[in-house]
Design a protein around this motif. Structure first.
Motif, short mmCIF file in Angstrom:
data_model
loop_
_atom_site.label_atom_id
_atom_site.label_comp_id
_atom_site.label_asym_id
_atom_site.label_seq_id
_atom_site.Cartn_x
_atom_site.Cartn_y
_atom_site.Cartn_z
N LEU A 156 114.72 -1.20 96.39
CA LEU A 156 113.53 -0.53 95.86
C LEU A 156 112.41 -0.44 96.89
CD1 LEU A 156 113.51 -2.06 92.28
CD2 LEU A 156 114.11 0.29 92.94
N SER B 106 115.34 4.42 98.16
CA SER B 106 114.89 4.63 96.79
C SER B 106 113.67 5.54 96.72
CB SER B 106 114.55 3.29 96.14
OG SER B 106 113.41 2.71 96.76
N LYS C 42 124.66 -2.46 78.82
CA LYS C 42 125.52 -1.36 78.41
C LYS C 42 126.26 -1.68 77.12
CE LYS C 42 128.31 2.26 79.78
NZ LYS C 42 127.82 3.51 79.33
N TYR D 97 113.24 8.64 96.34
CA TYR D 97 113.28 9.74 95.37
C TYR D 97 113.27 9.24 93.92
CZ TYR D 97 114.21 14.56 94.03
OH TYR D 97 114.12 15.83 93.52
N MET D 98 113.31 7.93 93.72
CA MET D 98 113.27 7.35 92.37
C MET D 98 111.84 7.29 91.87
SD MET D 98 115.95 4.17 92.63
CE MET D 98 115.68 3.67 90.94
N THR D 99 111.65 7.70 90.62
CA THR D 99 110.33 7.60 90.01
C THR D 99 110.49 7.18 88.55
OG1 THR D 99 110.35 9.91 89.34
CG2 THR D 99 109.31 9.40 91.44
N GLY D 100 109.64 6.28 88.11
CA GLY D 100 109.59 5.89 86.70
C GLY D 100 110.87 5.38 86.10
N GLN D 101 111.61 4.57 86.82
CA GLN D 101 112.88 4.06 86.32
C GLN D 101 112.80 2.58 85.99
OE1 GLN D 101 115.58 6.09 85.78
NE2 GLN D 101 114.06 7.63 86.29
N THR D 102 113.56 2.18 85.02
CA THR D 102 113.78 0.77 84.73
C THR D 102 115.18 0.45 85.21
OG1 THR D 102 112.37 0.85 82.79
CG2 THR D 102 113.91 -1.00 82.94
N VAL D 103 115.30 -0.46 86.15
CA VAL D 103 116.60 -0.80 86.72
C VAL D 103 117.01 -2.16 86.15
CG1 VAL D 103 117.90 -1.19 88.83
CG2 VAL D 103 116.02 0.46 88.82
#
Length: 61
Positions: free
Chosen positions: A38, A43, A59, A45-51
């Motif tokens: 992160l 990373s 899952k 291009y990642m925005t507003g994600q919960t990893v």
């Protein structure tokens, strides 16, 4: 997971049976690698994600 729970074999077995990867996550290997990812350009291009770093347990819920 607390250290006390890791040493309780029955409870650890129950928890491991709920995790698809069948192992507990580690700070250095799992959480640390995600933190490095992160913080890296990989990373960008990642925005507003919960990893979720939980071995796939989320899952199954």
């Amino acid at each position: 997971m607390t250290r006390q729970n890791r040493h309780n074999n029955r409870r650890s077995f129950w928890n491991l049976s709920k995790i698809p990867m069948r192992r507990l996550g580690g700070i250095e290997n799992d959480i640390g690698r995600m933190a490095l990812f992160l913080a890296s350009e990989d990373s960008a291009y990642m925005t507003g994600q919960t990893v979720m770093v939980d071995g796939g347990a989320t899952k199954l819920r």
